[in-house]
Design a protein around this motif. Structure first.
Motif, PDB file in Angstrom:
ATOM      1  N   LEU A  27      41.068  36.896  32.014  1.00 31.98           N
ATOM      2  CA  LEU A  27      41.141  35.460  32.287  1.00 31.98           C
ATOM      3  C   LEU A  27      42.441  34.873  31.755  1.00 31.98           C
ATOM      4  N   GLU A  28      42.852  35.362  30.588  1.00 29.72           N
ATOM      5  CA  GLU A  28      44.093  34.910  29.975  1.00 29.72           C
ATOM      6  C   GLU A  28      45.281  35.219  30.886  1.00 29.72           C
ATOM      7  N   GLU A  29      45.276  36.441  31.407  1.00 28.53           N
ATOM      8  CA  GLU A  29      46.352  36.880  32.284  1.00 28.53           C
ATOM      9  C   GLU A  29      46.356  36.070  33.580  1.00 28.53           C
ATOM     10  N   LEU A  30      45.178  35.823  34.131  1.00 28.21           N
ATOM     11  CA  LEU A  30      45.076  35.005  35.339  1.00 28.21           C
ATOM     12  C   LEU A  30      45.591  33.596  35.045  1.00 28.21           C
ATOM     13  N   ALA A  31      45.148  33.058  33.907  1.00 28.01           N
ATOM     14  CA  ALA A  31      45.530  31.689  33.543  1.00 28.01           C
ATOM     15  C   ALA A  31      47.045  31.535  33.449  1.00 28.01           C
ATOM     16  N   GLN A  32      47.714  32.565  32.940  1.00 23.67           N
ATOM     17  CA  GLN A  32      49.171  32.502  32.809  1.00 23.67           C
ATOM     18  C   GLN A  32      49.872  32.470  34.159  1.00 23.67           C
ATOM     19  N   ASN A  33      49.149  32.884  35.183  1.00 25.31           N
ATOM     20  CA  ASN A  33      49.745  32.917  36.523  1.00 25.31           C
ATOM     21  C   ASN A  33      49.268  31.791  37.421  1.00 25.31           C
ATOM     22  N   ILE A  34      48.523  30.856  36.839  1.00 25.04           N
ATOM     23  CA  ILE A  34      48.014  29.726  37.621  1.00 25.04           C
ATOM     24  C   ILE A  34      48.691  28.440  37.128  1.00 25.04           C
ATOM     25  N   THR A  35      49.536  27.886  37.974  1.00 24.95           N
ATOM     26  CA  THR A  35      50.209  26.633  37.622  1.00 24.95           C
ATOM     27  C   THR A  35      49.280  25.464  37.930  1.00 24.95           C
ATOM     28  N   ALA A  36      49.695  24.271  37.567  1.00 22.15           N
ATOM     29  CA  ALA A  36      48.899  23.073  37.858  1.00 22.15           C
ATOM     30  C   ALA A  36      48.681  22.921  39.365  1.00 22.15           C
ATOM     31  N   GLU A  37      49.727  23.224  40.165  1.00 18.03           N
ATOM     32  CA  GLU A  37      49.596  23.125  41.619  1.00 18.03           C
ATOM     33  C   GLU A  37      48.621  24.176  42.136  1.00 18.03           C
ATOM     34  N   ASP A  38      48.735  25.395  41.584  1.00 16.60           N
ATOM     35  CA  ASP A  38      47.814  26.472  41.966  1.00 16.60           C
ATOM     36  C   ASP A  38      46.377  26.032  41.711  1.00 16.60           C
ATOM     37  N   LEU A  39      46.174  25.435  40.543  1.00  7.09           N
ATOM     38  CA  LEU A  39      44.834  25.034  40.148  1.00  7.09           C
ATOM     39  C   LEU A  39      44.239  24.050  41.153  1.00  7.09           C
ATOM     40  N   GLU A  40      45.054  23.101  41.611  1.00  4.95           N
ATOM     41  CA  GLU A  40      44.579  22.152  42.620  1.00  4.95           C
ATOM     42  C   GLU A  40      44.102  22.889  43.873  1.00  4.95           C
ATOM     43  N   GLN A  41      44.867  23.891  44.259  1.00  5.78           N
ATOM     44  CA  GLN A  41      44.534  24.665  45.455  1.00  5.78           C
ATOM     45  C   GLN A  41      43.242  25.458  45.244  1.00  5.78           C
ATOM     46  N   LEU A  42      43.113  26.069  44.056  1.00  6.36           N
ATOM     47  CA  LEU A  42      41.913  26.853  43.754  1.00  6.36           C
ATOM     48  C   LEU A  42      40.683  25.952  43.704  1.00  6.36           C
ATOM     49  N   LYS A  43      40.856  24.786  43.093  1.00  2.00           N
ATOM     50  CA  LYS A  43      39.733  23.851  43.017  1.00  2.00           C
ATOM     51  C   LYS A  43      39.309  23.388  44.407  1.00  2.00           C
TER      52      LYS A  43
END
Length: 128
Positions: A27-43
């Motif tokens: 999860l830590e590794e995934l989190a490091q590769n998820i930017t704020a913009e990425d997060l919006e897309q994932l959500k």
């Protein structure tokens, strides 16, 4: 985005970690590769499963993972939901990390997963 943390995280893999620690480091590794913009897309990719007012409160990828865990969408041996989300969000990089964890740590390959859904695998099957 500090690259140093990612390099350090890579060294964890050489030690054999308890399953929970392996999962947290994934999860830590995934989190490091998820930017704020990425997060919006994932959500937005999982908006059918997440009430929008709750989704708006999620500010970080760690928060998102915790949220999914709370809603039984994510567990250390249940990653199919986030695999699906990464796939429809076109994030093969993240998907690859999850699949690697699943096949190396959980020792679940695609065909095993299909089998377990239908029947319990007789132990003989594991020793092809």
């Amino acid at each position: 985005g500090g690259g140093g943390a990612a390099a350090e995280a890579g060294q964890l893999v050489t030690r054999v970690l308890p399953a929970m620690a392996e999962y947290r480091s994934l999860l830590e590794e995934l989190a490091q590769n998820i930017t704020a913009e990425d997060l919006e897309q994932l959500k937005s990719a999982c908006k059918e499963d997440i009430p929008s007012e709750e989704s708006e409160a999620i500010a970080t990828s760690h928060h998102w993972f915790a949220f999914l865990e709370k809603h039984s969408k994510l567990d250390r041996d249940n990653l199919s939901y986030i695999e699906h989300i990464f796939e429809i969000s076109r994030r093969p990089d993240l998907l690859t990390m999850v699949v690697q964890y699943r096949t190396q740590v959980l020792k679940i390959s695609e065909e095993d997963e299909v089998d377990t859904k239908l029947t319990r695998i007789p132990s003989a099957k594991k020793y092809k």
